[in-house]
Enzyme design. Structure first.
Site, PDB file in Angstrom:
ATOM      1  N   GLU A 255     -44.996   1.189  92.587  1.00 21.62           N
ATOM      2  CA  GLU A 255     -44.521   2.552  92.318  1.00 21.62           C
ATOM      3  C   GLU A 255     -43.398   2.416  91.310  1.00 21.62           C
ATOM      4  O   GLU A 255     -42.309   1.951  91.643  1.00 21.62           O
ATOM      5  CB  GLU A 255     -43.938   3.174  93.598  1.00 21.62           C
ATOM      6  CG  GLU A 255     -44.927   3.367  94.720  1.00 21.62           C
ATOM      7  CD  GLU A 255     -45.947   4.425  94.410  1.00 21.62           C
ATOM      8  OE1 GLU A 255     -45.723   5.232  93.499  1.00 21.62           O
ATOM      9  OE2 GLU A 255     -46.995   4.422  95.074  1.00 21.62           O
ATOM     10  N   CYS A 294     -37.515   9.652  91.598  1.00 23.53           N
ATOM     11  CA  CYS A 294     -38.575   9.140  90.719  1.00 23.53           C
ATOM     12  C   CYS A 294     -39.548  10.233  90.308  1.00 23.53           C
ATOM     13  O   CYS A 294     -40.170  10.165  89.263  1.00 23.53           O
ATOM     14  CB  CYS A 294     -39.323   8.022  91.429  1.00 23.53           C
ATOM     15  SG  CYS A 294     -39.912   8.533  93.036  1.00 23.53           S
TER      16      CYS A 294
HETATM   17  P1  NAP Z   1     -35.116  -2.019  89.949  1.00 23.07           P
HETATM   18  O1  NAP Z   1     -33.890  -2.483  89.294  1.00 23.07           O
HETATM   19  O2  NAP Z   1     -36.409  -2.264  89.279  1.00 23.07           O
HETATM   20  O3  NAP Z   1     -35.092  -2.696  91.416  1.00 23.07           O
HETATM   21  C1  NAP Z   1     -36.033  -2.343  92.384  1.00 23.07           C
HETATM   22  C2  NAP Z   1     -36.049  -3.406  93.474  1.00 23.07           C
HETATM   23  O4  NAP Z   1     -36.559  -4.639  92.953  1.00 23.07           O
HETATM   24  C3  NAP Z   1     -34.670  -3.737  94.046  1.00 23.07           C
HETATM   25  O5  NAP Z   1     -34.792  -3.931  95.434  1.00 23.07           O
HETATM   26  C4  NAP Z   1     -34.334  -5.060  93.354  1.00 23.07           C
HETATM   27  O6  NAP Z   1     -33.424  -5.843  94.078  1.00 23.07           O
HETATM   28  C5  NAP Z   1     -35.698  -5.711  93.343  1.00 23.07           C
HETATM   29  N1  NAP Z   1     -35.863  -6.805  92.401  1.00 23.07           N
HETATM   30  C6  NAP Z   1     -35.332  -6.932  91.168  1.00 23.07           C
HETATM   31  N2  NAP Z   1     -35.764  -8.087  90.612  1.00 23.07           N
HETATM   32  C7  NAP Z   1     -36.568  -8.693  91.528  1.00 23.07           C
HETATM   33  C8  NAP Z   1     -37.319  -9.906  91.546  1.00 23.07           C
HETATM   34  N3  NAP Z   1     -37.309 -10.746  90.523  1.00 23.07           N
HETATM   35  N4  NAP Z   1     -38.032 -10.219  92.662  1.00 23.07           N
HETATM   36  C9  NAP Z   1     -38.044  -9.392  93.736  1.00 23.07           C
HETATM   37  N5  NAP Z   1     -37.341  -8.219  93.755  1.00 23.07           N
HETATM   38  C10 NAP Z   1     -36.629  -7.873  92.665  1.00 23.07           C
HETATM   39  O7  NAP Z   1     -35.074  -0.461  90.241  1.00 23.07           O
HETATM   40  P2  NAP Z   1     -33.858   0.426  90.805  1.00 23.07           P
HETATM   41  O8  NAP Z   1     -32.798   0.440  89.763  1.00 23.07           O
HETATM   42  O9  NAP Z   1     -33.495   0.008  92.185  1.00 23.07           O
HETATM   43  O10 NAP Z   1     -34.526   1.860  90.939  1.00 23.07           O
HETATM   44  C11 NAP Z   1     -34.607   2.789  89.899  1.00 23.07           C
HETATM   45  C12 NAP Z   1     -36.002   2.883  89.323  1.00 23.07           C
HETATM   46  O11 NAP Z   1     -36.960   3.005  90.361  1.00 23.07           O
HETATM   47  C13 NAP Z   1     -36.206   4.085  88.459  1.00 23.07           C
HETATM   48  O12 NAP Z   1     -36.816   3.704  87.250  1.00 23.07           O
HETATM   49  C14 NAP Z   1     -37.143   4.988  89.237  1.00 23.07           C
HETATM   50  O13 NAP Z   1     -38.001   5.783  88.470  1.00 23.07           O
HETATM   51  C15 NAP Z   1     -37.907   4.015  90.041  1.00 23.07           C
HETATM   52  N6  NAP Z   1     -38.361   4.631  91.286  1.00 23.07           N
HETATM   53  C16 NAP Z   1     -39.691   4.840  91.469  1.00 23.07           C
HETATM   54  C17 NAP Z   1     -40.146   5.415  92.646  1.00 23.07           C
HETATM   55  C18 NAP Z   1     -41.608   5.660  92.897  1.00 23.07           C
HETATM   56  O14 NAP Z   1     -41.946   5.995  94.026  1.00 23.07           O
HETATM   57  N7  NAP Z   1     -42.476   5.512  91.933  1.00 23.07           N
HETATM   58  C19 NAP Z   1     -39.240   5.765  93.646  1.00 23.07           C
HETATM   59  C20 NAP Z   1     -37.896   5.530  93.435  1.00 23.07           C
HETATM   60  C21 NAP Z   1     -37.469   4.961  92.240  1.00 23.07           C
HETATM   61  P3  NAP Z   1     -31.850  -5.835  93.740  1.00 23.07           P
HETATM   62  O15 NAP Z   1     -31.394  -4.449  93.906  1.00 23.07           O
HETATM   63  O16 NAP Z   1     -31.300  -6.761  94.741  1.00 23.07           O
HETATM   64  O17 NAP Z   1     -31.735  -6.320  92.330  1.00 23.07           O
END
Ligand code: NAP
Length: 517
Positions: A255, A294
């Site tokens: 997602e 999102c």
């Molecule tokens: P993100 O930076 O991509 O991080 C998402 C998750 O991935 C966090 O738990 C992060 O952990 C983890 N992560 C990062 N690198 C990783 C790796 N190498 N291996 C395993 N896990 C890893 O996103 P965010 O800043 O939290 O969220 C914002 C984004 O999410 C926005 O772009 C939004 O559109 C999107 N979003 C989408 C939805 C949907 O349902 N489609 C819902 C909500 C948000 P850490 O935090 O520990 O780095």
């Protein structure tokens, strides 16, 4: 405070310094999270052996009782969570309700669904296909639980709902979860897990929580496991690459981010109820969770005849938005979650400004350097013919871009230009507009919300994800699918074609609930 991880049925602390969780108003560090040194091989082995064995003994209805108990524990501690959502996520009371009550509501919804499935432990599709000339040899499709674990990696904006929406469906399917909340806002997931563990309502090994980076977690994914990721496209692609290179065949659901749109039909004229409802909905996109949803509306297509009135009405709404500390009851728009997100949103707004002009911005007084406020802002795209940033750039904050169109077909095709999105809405009373837009946009979107006078204010909102409906979107949005009532079970269960005699198929059906997923 140091966040711990709940793994192998124990709370464990990482040995590294970790990353900080801050109050986005003051910039003050409120907790540290780290999982260095935690043995993920042992964590996953425990969930595989103990968690899987515990859940396989339970019927759907019994799993539903577990979900109900969790909802009860969270309800009992509800007040404390609101405060955490304020201090760690900058949530107003309404923002916190979307996340916390949304999570509790989803648990309750799935516990009710579980009741319908009763004592069964598998699902069966009712039709049988005759495979031989004589009626002796048939096929029937049966869904059974995959004996694996669900790795769940969540985004920062929904530390409660994001966690429970994934957990609910995995538990109902009979699959234990290892949950990794985003570090920036992990305090709420941590405290909720602490309360659930303390209440002793779950069998061992069914719920594990990893607080901290956890990048090495996925090295332990096995063939019957699944990985459900929510977050940015960049991280999603990284995880997809990691999973592809490991080639264990585990399931992956992504997602990712999405530049969602709403289309205000040409028939929605100023002075009508529907016009006011549409303006209000776009206003909400700039206010609720400071735009950090999102599914939020990012692009607004308005017929050129109505554009002046629409932008004027929206600007008037934005001018009244009170941006500030969510501790103040008058505040309607809180900060983004931290300085990194504020800078990211400001950079993305600057990119949009290459193709737009500013229409309105909410008042925001002097803010401390450490604060993460971004004033809600409305832009209008000035050159739709050549613009591309407006369709590609997701500002994860309170920003929406207006675009004027002359034909509904053009509006629909521009809405699709984001390359696949989670949600789109249409405001119109005109059947031909409704049908034309639906045909054009459905393949590019996971959800379409259509609002006309018959629905009026009764709709649940463009951005709100209902557990009855599938959540996810094609293309850039990740191609994933979650929730959707029982449809969500597909990800955690295996459909097998069983070929045999009617007597054997009858015996299989005896332990199965009828369902077509
Ligand atoms: P993100 O930076 O991509 O991080 C998402 C998750 O991935 C966090 O738990 C992060 O952990 C983890 N992560 C990062 N690198 C990783 C790796 N190498 N291996 C395993 N896990 C890893 O996103 P965010 O800043 O939290 O969220 C914002 C984004 O999410 C926005 O772009 C939004 O559109 C999107 N979003 C989408 C939805 C949907 O349902 N489609 C819902 C909500 C948000 P850490 O935090 O520990 O780095």
């Amino acid at each position: 405070m140091r966040l711990e991880s709940f793994v192998s049925n124990n709370w464990q602390t990482g040995t590294g310094e970790g990353r900080s969780l801050v109050n986005p108003v003051s910039g003050e560090t409120i907790a540290m999270a780290d999982c260095t040194g935690i043995d993920f091989a042992k964590t996953t082995a425990y969930a595989h052996s103990v968690g899987v064995a515990e859940l396989v003994k339970l019927s759907f209805a019994q799993r539903g009782e577990l979900l109900k108990s969790i909802a009860g524990v969270l309800q009992d501690n509800r007040e404390k969570y609101g405060e955490i959502a304020r201090t760690n996520s900058g949530n107003t009371q309404m923002d916190a309700a979307v996340d916390i009550d949304g999570g509790i509501g989803t648990l309750k919804y799935y516990s009710r669904l579980a009741k319908q499935l009763g004592d069964a432990t598998r699902l069966i599709e009712d039709e049988r296909d005759q495979l031989a000339r004589d009626p002796v040899f048939f096929a029937q499709h049966v869904w059974s639980t995959r004996p694996g674990i669900a790795f769940q990696i969540n985004a920062y904006n929904f530390p409660s709902w994001g966690m429970w929406e994934k957990f609910s469906i995995a538990l109902l399917a009979g699959v234990p979860s290892i949950i990794k909340p985003a570090t920036a806002t992990a305090l709420l997931s941590h405290e909720m897990t602490r309360d659930v563990v303390a209440a002793n309502v779950l069998p061992d090994g069914v719920l594990s929580l990893v607080c901290g980076s956890g990048n090495a977690l996925l090295e332990h994914v096995a063939p019957m496991d699944s990985v459900a990721f929510t977050g940015s496209s960049d991280t999603g692609q990284l995880i997809a690459g990691q999973m592809a290179s490991r080639a264990v065949g585990a399931r992956l659901n992504i997602e990712a981010d999405s530049v969602n749109a709403t289309i205000i039909g040409p028939d929605v004229k100023p002075g009508t109820d529907l016009f006011d409802i549409a303006v209000r909905e776009v206003g909400k996109a700039l206010q609720v969770k400071a735009g950090q949803l999102c599914t939020n509306i990012r692009r607004v297509f308005v017929h050129s005849d109505n554009m002046a009135a629409f932008s004027e009405a929206l600007a008037a709404r934005v001018a009244k938005m009170t941006v500030g500390d969510p501790a103040d009851e008058a505040t309607r728009v809180g900060p983004l979650v931290n300085l990194t997100q504020r800078r990211d949103a400001e950079e993305k707004i600057a990119i949009l400004m290459q193709e737009c002009r500013q229409i309105a911005q909410a008042p925001l007084g002097e803010q401390a350097e450490a604060s993460a406020f971004v004033a809600p802002i409305v832009l209008q795209c000035t050159d739709l013919a050549s613009a591309h940033h407006v369709h590609e750039t997701e500002v994860f904050g309170p920003c929406a871009t207006l675009m004027a169109y002359d034909s509904v077909d053009r509006a629909a095709s521009l809405a699709n230009a984001s390359g696949g999105a989670l949600a789109i809405s249409l405001f119109s009373n005109d059947d031909s507009v409704q049908d034309g837009v639906a045909s054009a946009v459905l393949p590019w979107h996971g959800r379409l919300m259509l609002v006309d006078d018959t629905i009026g204010k009764a709709h649940t909102g463009h951005a709100i994800v209902m557990p009855q409906c599938v959540h996810g979107g094609p293309g850039r949005a990740g191609g994933g699918e979650e929730l959707g009532g029982l449809r969500g079970l597909r990800f955690h269960m295996q459909r097998s074609a069983v070929q045999g005699c009617p007597a054997m198929l009858d015996r299989l059906s005896a332990h199965a609930a009828p369902a077509r997923l």
